[in-house]
Motif scaffolding. Structure first.
Motif, PDB file in Angstrom:
ATOM      1  N   ILE A 223       0.946  -1.250  -0.153  1.00  0.00           N
ATOM      2  CA  ILE A 223       0.062   0.020  -0.162  1.00  0.00           C
ATOM      3  C   ILE A 223       0.924   1.210   0.036  1.00  0.00           C
ATOM      4  CG2 ILE A 223      -1.664   1.339   1.431  1.00  0.00           C
ATOM      5  CD1 ILE A 223      -2.779  -1.291   2.700  1.00  0.00           C
ATOM      6  N   LEU A 224       1.839   1.171   0.966  1.00  0.00           N
ATOM      7  CA  LEU A 224       2.651   2.440   0.980  1.00  0.00           C
ATOM      8  C   LEU A 224       3.868   2.579  -0.073  1.00  0.00           C
ATOM      9  CD1 LEU A 224       2.803   4.547   3.313  1.00  0.00           C
ATOM     10  CD2 LEU A 224       1.547   2.318   3.811  1.00  0.00           C
ATOM     11  N   CYS A 225       4.097   1.522  -0.855  1.00  0.00           N
ATOM     12  CA  CYS A 225       5.149   1.374  -1.999  1.00  0.00           C
ATOM     13  C   CYS A 225       4.163   1.942  -3.088  1.00  0.00           C
ATOM     14  CB  CYS A 225       5.478   0.140  -2.293  1.00  0.00           C
ATOM     15  SG  CYS A 225       6.781   0.091  -3.350  1.00  0.00           S
ATOM     16  N   SER A 226       3.228   1.589  -3.237  1.00  0.00           N
ATOM     17  CA  SER A 226       2.139   2.270  -4.425  1.00  0.00           C
ATOM     18  C   SER A 226       1.936   3.599  -4.234  1.00  0.00           C
ATOM     19  CB  SER A 226       0.958   1.300  -4.670  1.00  0.00           C
ATOM     20  OG  SER A 226       0.069   1.565  -3.627  1.00  0.00           O
ATOM     21  N   SER A 227       1.573   4.004  -3.113  1.00  0.00           N
ATOM     22  CA  SER A 227       1.442   5.336  -2.844  1.00  0.00           C
ATOM     23  C   SER A 227       2.709   6.562  -2.715  1.00  0.00           C
ATOM     24  CB  SER A 227       1.099   5.494  -1.298  1.00  0.00           C
ATOM     25  OG  SER A 227       0.933   7.106  -0.756  1.00  0.00           O
TER      26      SER A 227
ATOM     27  N   LEU B 207      -6.542   0.473  -6.778  1.00  0.00           N
ATOM     28  CA  LEU B 207      -6.012  -0.168  -8.136  1.00  0.00           C
ATOM     29  C   LEU B 207      -6.926   0.487  -9.333  1.00  0.00           C
ATOM     30  CD1 LEU B 207      -4.537  -2.068  -9.822  1.00  0.00           C
ATOM     31  CD2 LEU B 207      -6.253  -3.719  -9.234  1.00  0.00           C
ATOM     32  N   LEU B 208      -8.102   0.524  -9.073  1.00  0.00           N
ATOM     33  CA  LEU B 208      -8.814   1.015 -10.348  1.00  0.00           C
ATOM     34  C   LEU B 208      -8.538   2.561 -10.651  1.00  0.00           C
ATOM     35  CD1 LEU B 208     -12.518  -0.411  -9.752  1.00  0.00           C
ATOM     36  CD2 LEU B 208     -10.631  -1.171 -11.389  1.00  0.00           C
ATOM     37  N   ASN B 209      -8.507   3.289  -9.539  1.00  0.00           N
ATOM     38  CA  ASN B 209      -7.825   4.756  -9.625  1.00  0.00           C
ATOM     39  C   ASN B 209      -6.764   4.832 -10.262  1.00  0.00           C
ATOM     40  OD1 ASN B 209      -8.547   7.589  -8.851  1.00  0.00           O
ATOM     41  ND2 ASN B 209      -6.850   7.418  -7.808  1.00  0.00           N
ATOM     42  N   ALA B 210      -5.519   4.200  -9.937  1.00  0.00           N
ATOM     43  CA  ALA B 210      -4.484   4.291 -10.542  1.00  0.00           C
ATOM     44  C   ALA B 210      -4.632   3.901 -12.179  1.00  0.00           C
ATOM     45  CB  ALA B 210      -3.382   3.363  -9.974  1.00  0.00           C
ATOM     46  N   VAL B 211      -5.249   2.950 -12.251  1.00  0.00           N
ATOM     47  CA  VAL B 211      -5.282   2.654 -13.763  1.00  0.00           C
ATOM     48  C   VAL B 211      -5.884   3.622 -14.557  1.00  0.00           C
ATOM     49  CG1 VAL B 211      -6.325   0.886 -15.484  1.00  0.00           C
ATOM     50  CG2 VAL B 211      -5.180   0.005 -13.519  1.00  0.00           C
ATOM     51  N   LEU B 212      -6.993   4.223 -14.211  1.00  0.00           N
ATOM     52  CA  LEU B 212      -7.912   4.927 -15.041  1.00  0.00           C
ATOM     53  C   LEU B 212      -7.139   6.367 -14.880  1.00  0.00           C
ATOM     54  CD1 LEU B 212     -11.623   4.356 -13.468  1.00  0.00           C
ATOM     55  CD2 LEU B 212     -10.606   3.756 -15.875  1.00  0.00           C
ATOM     56  N   GLY B 213      -6.592   6.870 -13.850  1.00  0.00           N
ATOM     57  CA  GLY B 213      -5.517   7.802 -13.818  1.00  0.00           C
ATOM     58  C   GLY B 213      -4.715   8.114 -14.839  1.00  0.00           C
TER      59      GLY B 213
ATOM     60  N   ILE C 223       2.058  -2.366  -8.660  1.00  0.00           N
ATOM     61  CA  ILE C 223       2.334  -2.737  -7.144  1.00  0.00           C
ATOM     62  C   ILE C 223       0.946  -3.100  -6.438  1.00  0.00           C
ATOM     63  CG2 ILE C 223       2.992  -1.959  -4.891  1.00  0.00           C
ATOM     64  CD1 ILE C 223       4.908  -0.057  -6.590  1.00  0.00           C
ATOM     65  N   LEU C 224      -0.078  -2.295  -6.818  1.00  0.00           N
ATOM     66  CA  LEU C 224      -1.418  -2.450  -6.330  1.00  0.00           C
ATOM     67  C   LEU C 224      -1.810  -3.851  -6.401  1.00  0.00           C
ATOM     68  CD1 LEU C 224      -2.942   0.959  -6.400  1.00  0.00           C
ATOM     69  CD2 LEU C 224      -2.463  -0.271  -4.243  1.00  0.00           C
ATOM     70  N   THR C 225      -1.585  -4.340  -7.987  1.00  0.00           N
ATOM     71  CA  THR C 225      -2.239  -5.413  -8.392  1.00  0.00           C
ATOM     72  C   THR C 225      -1.717  -6.738  -7.699  1.00  0.00           C
ATOM     73  OG1 THR C 225      -2.658  -4.828 -10.754  1.00  0.00           O
ATOM     74  CG2 THR C 225      -2.286  -7.168 -10.381  1.00  0.00           C
TER      75      THR C 225
END
Length: 408
Positions: free
Chosen positions: A227-231, A291-297, A385-387
């Motif tokens: 979680i923190l790594c992706s953030s 995860l969805l937010n990162a992909v769409l963003g 990372i989130l996946t």
């Protein structure tokens, strides 16, 4: 100052079984840590110019803090485990303040790095001590609200402290470090005057690391790291990602303020949902949403027209704030429930997992940029990372369900 033990504390909570009063100054301490943890991300260009390094190298001031905290947390926690808890909190906060003073007066990059190491040594112990104190002083049915309140200091820092720090940073990036030291000192005085003493059982390093013998718990800690790594892969370089769409200096200040408000909202909502529903369900929703937010963003920032990309960039960033702020409480509550007899130790290990994730995220983002990736591409790094993190989370959930079924 009276001394408080966990059993006495529970009895002193009143009819409701919960009071925020013992935790006010701990929230101020986490407020100072929150400013420190987030404000540098908005000042990378100024730091790089002043210290004559690249923005990616300036970002490593966050990485070295996190790596040091990850390694030092369990060791320092063990060495101080027999100390009275308020004393531990005071000393660790003092070292944290000292480190930020060193950074504020640093004349070159190596000195700034040294200051970050000193601050990390104090911060790593402070994080574990504060979380363990809150859990020990609070009935289990109120852990969600208590952790949410104390962690709210960190979230409030992103909404209030970071924008103020960024305003000060327009004159000099050193002023925010002074702000961190001042707020930390105020918290230090309040803790000395108002926080009850608390003695908890000590332990050896072997005992402290014993929970790592449980694969399910190790996997749970790695979810924290993910979680923190992706953030931090994105947040550390937020000015590089969103800067091309918002050129005015005040724009990034307002954007950081919005991120902080979003984090506060996520933290407040999930803190109450955990006490109403299960931590597992709340965390699952948060992770899938991130995860969805990162992909769409990523898609929007890379391929949408400029105006749409700018608007969607804000949607992505603020939504990430809600998710990152909202993931902390359910994750900590779930970890504590997985090893209820070792909750304080698990929280210390979780602090190391947080620091490790922050360091890896900042480091991976810097490596990707150095390798030639566009800043927008960091959202793709975050999505990968989130996946992995979502998959690991589901494995932990399945293993926990199987363990409960076997125990019946």
């Amino acid at each position: 100052m009276t001394e408080t033990r966990p059993a006495d504390a529970a009895e002193g909570q009143g009819v409701s079984g919960f009071s925020y009063r013992p935790f006010i100054w701990l929230a101020v301490a986490t407020f100072s840590m929150g400013i420190d943890g987030y404000v540098l991300a908005g000042l990378l260009p100024q730091i790089a110019g002043d210290l004559e390094v690249t923005p990616a190298a300036a970002g490593q001031l966050m990485s070295v803090f996190a790596f040091t905290a990850a390694l030092a947390g369990p060791v320092l926690g063990t060495l101080t485990s027999r100390w009275e808890r308020r004393t531990t909190i005071v000393l660790s906060l003092g070292v944290f303040v000292l480190g930020n003073v060193v950074v504020a007066i640093a004349t070159n990059y190596p000195v700034a790095l040294s200051g970050r190491v000193i601050a990390a040594l104090g911060g790593s112990l402070l994080n574990a001590a504060v979380t363990g104190y809150v859990i020990a002083l609070t009935p289990s049915e109120h852990h969600g609200k208590a952790l949410s309140f104390v962690l709210g200091g960190w979230m409030t820092a992103t909404a209030l402290g970071v924008p103020v720090g960024l305003v000060l940073g327009q004159s000099s990036w050193r002023f925010p470090m002074i702000l961190v030291a001042v707020v930390g000192t105020i918290a230090l005085v309040g803790i000395l005057l108002r926080l009850p003493q608390l003695h908890l059982p000590g332990g050896t390093l072997v005992e402290r690391l014993r929970p790592l013998g449980q694969p399910r718990l190790v996997a749970g800690l790695l979810v924290t790291t993910g979680i923190l790594c992706s953030s931090y892969a994105c947040f550390t370089y937020a000015t590089l990602i969103l800067g091309p769409h918002f050129h005015a200096e005040w724009a990034m200040i307002l954007i950081m303020f919005g991120y902080g408000v979003s984090s506060m909202a996520g933290n407040a909502v999930t803190g109450r949902l955990v006490d109403r529903f299960t931590a597992l369900r709340v965390l699952t929703v948060v992770l899938v949403g991130l995860l969805l937010n990162a992909v769409l963003g990523m898609i929007a920032l890379m391929f949408a027209p400029a105006v749409v990309a700018a608007v969607w960039g804000l949607v992505w960033f603020f939504s990430a704030g809600v998710g990152n702020g909202g993931g902390a409480v359910p994750q900590q509550a779930r970890l504590a429930s997985m090893a209820p007899d070792s909750a304080a130790i698990v929280m210390a290990l979780n602090g190391s997992a947080i620091s490790l994730g922050s360091a890896l995220g900042s480091g991976l983002g810097g490596v990707a940029l150095t390798a030639g990736a566009a800043p927008n591409g960091l959202l793709g790094v975050s999505a990968v990372i989130l996946t992995i993190t979502v998959g690991l989370h589901l494995l932990v959930a399945r293993s926990s369900a199987a363990a409960k079924a076997a125990a019946k």
